[in-house]
Design an enzyme around this catalytic site. Structure first.
Site, PDB file in Angstrom:
ATOM      1  N   TRP A 296       1.202  -1.476  -0.072  1.00 42.13           N
ATOM      2  CA  TRP A 296       0.227   0.225   0.007  1.00 42.13           C
ATOM      3  C   TRP A 296       0.724   1.181  -0.051  1.00 42.13           C
ATOM      4  O   TRP A 296       0.699   2.175  -0.413  1.00 42.13           O
ATOM      5  CB  TRP A 296      -0.923   0.353   0.970  1.00 42.13           C
ATOM      6  CG  TRP A 296      -1.773  -1.416   0.990  1.00 42.13           C
ATOM      7  CD1 TRP A 296      -1.793  -2.172   0.214  1.00 42.13           C
ATOM      8  CD2 TRP A 296      -3.380  -0.485   1.547  1.00 42.13           C
ATOM      9  NE1 TRP A 296      -3.712  -2.218   0.231  1.00 42.13           N
ATOM     10  CE2 TRP A 296      -4.368  -1.587   0.991  1.00 42.13           C
ATOM     11  CE3 TRP A 296      -3.420   0.465   2.098  1.00 42.13           C
ATOM     12  CZ2 TRP A 296      -6.271  -1.715   1.222  1.00 42.13           C
ATOM     13  CZ3 TRP A 296      -5.117   0.212   2.865  1.00 42.13           C
ATOM     14  CH2 TRP A 296      -5.868  -0.886   1.998  1.00 42.13           C
TER      15      TRP A 296
ATOM     16  N   ASP B 284      -5.115  -1.683   6.106  1.00 42.27           N
ATOM     17  CA  ASP B 284      -5.069  -2.722   5.700  1.00 42.27           C
ATOM     18  C   ASP B 284      -4.483  -3.864   6.957  1.00 42.27           C
ATOM     19  O   ASP B 284      -4.316  -5.277   6.904  1.00 42.27           O
ATOM     20  CB  ASP B 284      -4.192  -2.870   4.712  1.00 42.27           C
ATOM     21  CG  ASP B 284      -4.370  -4.385   3.695  1.00 42.27           C
ATOM     22  OD1 ASP B 284      -5.471  -4.405   3.830  1.00 42.27           O
ATOM     23  OD2 ASP B 284      -3.677  -5.122   3.486  1.00 42.27           O
TER      24      ASP B 284
ATOM     25  N   LYS C 135      -9.397  -1.858   6.442  1.00 41.62           N
ATOM     26  CA  LYS C 135     -10.248  -3.572   6.211  1.00 41.62           C
ATOM     27  C   LYS C 135     -10.947  -3.835   7.215  1.00 41.62           C
ATOM     28  O   LYS C 135     -10.797  -3.444   9.141  1.00 41.62           O
ATOM     29  CB  LYS C 135      -8.701  -4.524   6.240  1.00 41.62           C
ATOM     30  CG  LYS C 135      -8.781  -5.300   5.538  1.00 41.62           C
ATOM     31  CD  LYS C 135      -7.765  -7.332   6.420  1.00 41.62           C
ATOM     32  CE  LYS C 135      -7.000  -6.808   6.066  1.00 41.62           C
ATOM     33  NZ  LYS C 135      -6.324  -7.353   4.601  1.00 41.62           N
TER      34      LYS C 135
HETATM   35  N1  SAM Z   1      -0.852  -2.865   3.640  1.00 44.02           N
HETATM   36  C1  SAM Z   1       0.375  -4.030   3.708  1.00 44.02           C
HETATM   37  C2  SAM Z   1       0.328  -4.579   2.177  1.00 44.02           C
HETATM   38  O1  SAM Z   1      -0.153  -3.519   1.374  1.00 44.02           O
HETATM   39  O2  SAM Z   1       2.220  -4.788   2.193  1.00 44.02           O
HETATM   40  C3  SAM Z   1       0.058  -5.664   4.420  1.00 44.02           C
HETATM   41  C4  SAM Z   1      -0.767  -5.257   5.656  1.00 44.02           C
HETATM   42  S1  SAM Z   1      -0.497  -7.022   6.304  1.00 44.02           S
HETATM   43  C5  SAM Z   1      -1.827  -7.487   5.823  1.00 44.02           C
HETATM   44  C6  SAM Z   1      -1.174  -6.679   8.242  1.00 44.02           C
HETATM   45  C7  SAM Z   1      -0.223  -5.954   8.982  1.00 44.02           C
HETATM   46  O3  SAM Z   1      -0.234  -5.603   9.941  1.00 44.02           O
HETATM   47  C8  SAM Z   1       1.072  -6.874   9.319  1.00 44.02           C
HETATM   48  O4  SAM Z   1       2.914  -6.499   9.019  1.00 44.02           O
HETATM   49  C9  SAM Z   1       1.337  -6.658  10.710  1.00 44.02           C
HETATM   50  O5  SAM Z   1       2.603  -7.040  11.249  1.00 44.02           O
HETATM   51  C10 SAM Z   1       0.375  -5.005  11.335  1.00 44.02           C
HETATM   52  N2  SAM Z   1       0.070  -5.380  12.368  1.00 44.02           N
HETATM   53  C11 SAM Z   1      -1.220  -5.980  13.114  1.00 44.02           C
HETATM   54  N3  SAM Z   1      -1.400  -4.840  14.096  1.00 44.02           N
HETATM   55  C12 SAM Z   1      -0.442  -4.042  14.532  1.00 44.02           C
HETATM   56  C13 SAM Z   1      -0.609  -2.886  15.362  1.00 44.02           C
HETATM   57  N4  SAM Z   1      -0.573  -3.252  16.426  1.00 44.02           N
HETATM   58  N5  SAM Z   1       0.511  -2.178  15.209  1.00 44.02           N
HETATM   59  C14 SAM Z   1       1.562  -1.969  14.367  1.00 44.02           C
HETATM   60  N6  SAM Z   1       1.346  -2.663  13.170  1.00 44.02           N
HETATM   61  C15 SAM Z   1      -0.174  -3.940  13.448  1.00 44.02           C
END
Ligand code: SAM
Length: 307
Positions: free
Chosen positions: A55, A118, A158
């Protein structure tokens, strides 16, 4: 499973590698933008839960213009992310007020025009738990957004359309007059994943952002009295992206039309310090602890047997 099987099954996965996107999710943001024109007049953007960064790549490719670079993009994730042109990275947690303050300091005290998220927790496969945790993450994203988004700004995140999703819509409607559910064609129909596109940020009068209070639990706050009596909000739903775009649930032939044999491409960007790295090292070097069979154990515990 063969190396090309995912390429065969998932056209967006394949096209992401061909076009240099770090993840197929890039197409979701691109298709949402096709319908909602997210980037018009935007110069400060925050990408929450950004790793591995597809993204942020979309934001960078769409908004960072060489020469007259007024755009600021801040990407936040718990995980480290490889650098991207024009993207400032924060390795941090979106539930922490310190992260909100760090974002604002990069904007020199100003607020963002657009916040995208996301975010996804590690899925357990237990649908109720996954939906609940996803809902909490969305609320955390909304919570930090109330600290960093400017009035009239846009929030995209999301959402899992599970059974309590109406409650999430109610929460969003408190802050945004315009809430739409978008389902890009690159998001599989078989998945409950969708995206909320919330426009016109307008918090209730006197609302004070407070990170210590997860929104759903904050029933003491008068701002949330508006929830009373409201048990269902009808939110418009929009399938977005070109209707003739690839169908993410369909399997496409990998062979090219000119008869050339398909060659699978490596991932655009490998993960940085993934949590499984230590386990892989131990396994490669046969250093993983192995479980003794119960027979061995019985043998060792029996003093009458030779040890
Ligand atoms: N949008 C990204 C892309 O296009 O490459 C993909 C995102 S991936 C589906 C979900 C991300 O949410 C993971 O990298 C995870 O580390 C992050 N995440 C989950 N909980 C989080 C939090 N409390 N703070 C920051 N990041 C978080």
């Amino acid at each position: 499973m063969g190396r090309t099987s995912k390429d065969k099954r998932d056209i967006y996965y394949r096209r992401a590698k061909e076009e240099g996107w770090r993840a197929r999710s890039a197409f979701k943001l691109l298709q949402i933008d096709e319908s909602f024109n997210l980037f018009e007049g935007v110069s400060k953007v925050v990408d929450l839960c950004a790793a591995p960064g597809s993204w942020s790549q979309v934001l960078s490719r769409k908004l960072v213009k060489d020469g007259q670079n007024k755009t600021k993009i801040v990407a936040v994730d718990l995980q480290a992310m490889a650098p991207l042109p024009g993207v400032i990275q924060i390795q941090g947690d979106i539930t922490k007020v310190s992260t909100a303050n760090e974002i604002i300091s990069h904007f020199e005290g100003e607020h963002a025009d657009l916040v995208v998220c996301d975010g996804a927790p590690d899925v357990t496969g237990l649908h109720d738990i996954d939906e609940y945790i996803q809902g909490q993450l969305l609320l955390a994203a909304l919570n930090i957004t109330t600290h960093i988004l400017k009035p009239n700004g846009t929030f995209v995140a999301k959402i899992f359309r599970g059974k309590d999703v109406d409650l999430l819509y109610c929460q969003l409607k408190i802050f945004f007059p315009e809430v739409t559910i978008a389902k890009p064609s690159s998001s599989r129909n078989s998945s409950i994943e969708s995206f909320v596109v919330c426009k016109g940020y307008n918090p209730p009068d006197g609302y004070k952002p407070n990170m210590s209070n997860p929104l759903l639990e904050c029933t003491q706050d008068p701002a949330f009295d508006k929830l009373e009596g409201v048990n269902r909000v009808i939110v418009p739903f929009l399938a977005c992206g070109d209707l003739s775009a690839y169908d993410s649930d369909k399997t496409y032939d990998v062979n090219t039309h000119d008869g050339k044999q398909y060659v699978p491409l490596p991932p655009v960007q490998g993960p940085i310090n993934p949590p499984y790295q230590t386990a892989c090292f131990l396994k490669k070097n046969s250093l993983l602890a192995t479980q003794k069979s119960s027979e061995d154990q019985d043998h060792r515990d029996d003093p009458t047997l030779p040890q």
